[in-house]
Scaffold this motif. Sequence first.
Motif, PDB file in Angstrom:
ATOM      1  N   ALA A 151      41.046  28.963 -18.033  1.00  0.00           N
ATOM      2  CA  ALA A 151      42.227  28.300 -17.435  1.00  0.00           C
ATOM      3  C   ALA A 151      42.549  29.127 -16.312  1.00  0.00           C
ATOM      4  O   ALA A 151      42.604  30.313 -16.260  1.00  0.00           O
ATOM      5  CB  ALA A 151      43.463  27.953 -18.249  1.00  0.00           C
ATOM      6  N   THR A 152      42.650  28.204 -15.239  1.00  0.00           N
ATOM      7  CA  THR A 152      42.964  28.751 -13.665  1.00  0.00           C
ATOM      8  C   THR A 152      44.062  28.222 -13.046  1.00  0.00           C
ATOM      9  O   THR A 152      44.287  26.994 -13.524  1.00  0.00           O
ATOM     10  CB  THR A 152      41.619  28.902 -12.936  1.00  0.00           C
ATOM     11  OG1 THR A 152      41.306  27.682 -12.419  1.00  0.00           O
ATOM     12  CG2 THR A 152      40.425  29.413 -13.544  1.00  0.00           C
ATOM     13  N   GLU A 153      44.374  28.674 -12.068  1.00  0.00           N
ATOM     14  CA  GLU A 153      45.337  27.911 -11.013  1.00  0.00           C
ATOM     15  C   GLU A 153      44.468  26.630 -10.411  1.00  0.00           C
ATOM     16  O   GLU A 153      43.172  26.889 -10.564  1.00  0.00           O
ATOM     17  CB  GLU A 153      45.749  28.715  -9.839  1.00  0.00           C
ATOM     18  CG  GLU A 153      46.502  30.124 -10.323  1.00  0.00           C
ATOM     19  CD  GLU A 153      48.065  29.582 -10.772  1.00  0.00           C
ATOM     20  OE1 GLU A 153      48.436  28.422 -10.804  1.00  0.00           O
ATOM     21  OE2 GLU A 153      48.509  30.426 -11.257  1.00  0.00           O
ATOM     22  N   PRO A 154      44.851  25.557  -9.925  1.00  0.00           N
ATOM     23  CA  PRO A 154      44.184  24.462  -9.672  1.00  0.00           C
ATOM     24  C   PRO A 154      43.222  25.029  -8.405  1.00  0.00           C
ATOM     25  O   PRO A 154      41.840  24.772  -8.413  1.00  0.00           O
ATOM     26  CB  PRO A 154      45.046  23.541  -8.840  1.00  0.00           C
ATOM     27  CG  PRO A 154      46.349  23.859  -9.676  1.00  0.00           C
ATOM     28  CD  PRO A 154      46.208  25.204  -9.912  1.00  0.00           C
ATOM     29  N   THR A 155      43.426  26.020  -7.723  1.00  0.00           N
ATOM     30  CA  THR A 155      42.360  26.418  -6.544  1.00  0.00           C
ATOM     31  C   THR A 155      41.483  27.430  -7.168  1.00  0.00           C
ATOM     32  O   THR A 155      40.417  27.582  -6.454  1.00  0.00           O
ATOM     33  CB  THR A 155      43.222  27.174  -5.379  1.00  0.00           C
ATOM     34  OG1 THR A 155      44.036  28.084  -5.837  1.00  0.00           O
ATOM     35  CG2 THR A 155      44.119  26.104  -4.915  1.00  0.00           C
ATOM     36  N   GLY A 156      41.824  28.167  -8.275  1.00  0.00           N
ATOM     37  CA  GLY A 156      40.962  29.277  -8.864  1.00  0.00           C
ATOM     38  C   GLY A 156      40.840  30.474  -8.081  1.00  0.00           C
ATOM     39  O   GLY A 156      40.230  31.411  -8.189  1.00  0.00           O
ATOM     40  N   GLU A 157      41.950  30.540  -6.970  1.00  0.00           N
ATOM     41  CA  GLU A 157      41.973  31.675  -6.196  1.00  0.00           C
ATOM     42  C   GLU A 157      42.635  32.786  -7.057  1.00  0.00           C
ATOM     43  O   GLU A 157      43.366  32.888  -8.136  1.00  0.00           O
ATOM     44  CB  GLU A 157      43.018  31.341  -5.040  1.00  0.00           C
ATOM     45  CG  GLU A 157      42.246  30.529  -4.096  1.00  0.00           C
ATOM     46  CD  GLU A 157      43.361  30.183  -3.044  1.00  0.00           C
ATOM     47  OE1 GLU A 157      44.316  30.922  -2.807  1.00  0.00           O
ATOM     48  OE2 GLU A 157      42.967  29.178  -2.209  1.00  0.00           O
ATOM     49  N   GLU A 158      42.296  34.252  -6.840  1.00  0.00           N
ATOM     50  CA  GLU A 158      42.937  35.210  -7.133  1.00  0.00           C
ATOM     51  C   GLU A 158      44.335  35.393  -7.189  1.00  0.00           C
ATOM     52  O   GLU A 158      44.993  34.710  -6.105  1.00  0.00           O
ATOM     53  CB  GLU A 158      42.436  36.592  -6.455  1.00  0.00           C
ATOM     54  CG  GLU A 158      42.799  37.911  -6.853  1.00  0.00           C
ATOM     55  CD  GLU A 158      41.803  38.178  -8.262  1.00  0.00           C
ATOM     56  OE1 GLU A 158      42.282  38.982  -8.997  1.00  0.00           O
ATOM     57  OE2 GLU A 158      40.994  37.910  -8.478  1.00  0.00           O
ATOM     58  N   THR A 159      45.155  35.549  -8.464  1.00  0.00           N
ATOM     59  CA  THR A 159      46.501  35.626  -8.335  1.00  0.00           C
ATOM     60  C   THR A 159      46.863  36.707  -9.174  1.00  0.00           C
ATOM     61  O   THR A 159      46.124  37.719  -9.596  1.00  0.00           O
ATOM     62  CB  THR A 159      47.048  34.399  -9.374  1.00  0.00           C
ATOM     63  OG1 THR A 159      46.605  34.466 -10.605  1.00  0.00           O
ATOM     64  CG2 THR A 159      46.215  33.083  -8.920  1.00  0.00           C
ATOM     65  N   PRO A 160      48.150  37.276  -9.066  1.00  0.00           N
ATOM     66  CA  PRO A 160      48.505  38.301  -9.834  1.00  0.00           C
ATOM     67  C   PRO A 160      48.502  38.018 -11.436  1.00  0.00           C
ATOM     68  O   PRO A 160      48.900  39.005 -12.210  1.00  0.00           O
ATOM     69  CB  PRO A 160      49.813  38.546  -9.476  1.00  0.00           C
ATOM     70  CG  PRO A 160      50.493  37.313  -8.825  1.00  0.00           C
ATOM     71  CD  PRO A 160      49.124  36.526  -8.384  1.00  0.00           C
ATOM     72  N   ARG A 161      48.200  36.909 -11.860  1.00  0.00           N
ATOM     73  CA  ARG A 161      48.097  36.587 -13.460  1.00  0.00           C
ATOM     74  C   ARG A 161      47.110  37.294 -14.151  1.00  0.00           C
ATOM     75  O   ARG A 161      47.252  37.531 -15.476  1.00  0.00           O
ATOM     76  CB  ARG A 161      48.151  35.131 -13.570  1.00  0.00           C
ATOM     77  CG  ARG A 161      49.356  34.362 -12.741  1.00  0.00           C
ATOM     78  CD  ARG A 161      49.692  33.024 -13.371  1.00  0.00           C
ATOM     79  NE  ARG A 161      50.456  32.369 -12.603  1.00  0.00           N
ATOM     80  CZ  ARG A 161      51.790  32.469 -12.212  1.00  0.00           C
ATOM     81  NH1 ARG A 161      52.284  33.810 -12.461  1.00  0.00           N
ATOM     82  NH2 ARG A 161      52.434  31.855 -11.538  1.00  0.00           N
TER      83      ARG A 161
END
Length: 182
Positions: free
Chosen positions: A60-70
């Motif tokens: 599961a990712t953010e919709p953009t799949g970008e690097e996040t602090p998560r």
Amino acid sequence: MDTTDITVRAAAPAELDAAGALVADTYLADGLLDLGPDDPYLADLRDARTRAAHAEVLVATEPTGEETPRGPHGLLGCVTFVGAGGPFAEVAGPGEAEFRMLAVTRAARGRGVGEALVRACLLRARRAGARRVVISSQSRMHTAHRLYGRLGFVRAPERDWEPLPGLRLHAFALELAHKRGE
């Protein structure tokens, strides 16, 4: 729960190490390994590459799949979807599917990530023609049990089992209703 801000997809090969680390680190942080960092199961949890060779590792990712602090590589959570008969099937028999090693980063909890991952597994099971999804869970995984109950899983105590002496896993099952066209 609205999970539209979450994308669930098969893990890319470059994400498998991060996916395995997410699962292992989450189980360890949540106290789900009886022997802590010395638990031999930790190596299995980290080894998403082997799982991906025999099952489907979903992230599961953010919709953009970008690097996040998560989480690493923007990963919010991970699960392994398993059909019956493969080397990673623990309780699934003919006509059944299961999922294993569900984990959500602490930072992403409360957003519906676990539900999105489970729903993705249920969709895959339906598409594969499975009539039932069965899973195993430790008795102390209360949050997961609430999620499973909300999604229609029921306890299947006749399928409880012990992978190791003294480690009793509770089984849950969900009968799948197939829609036309699936």
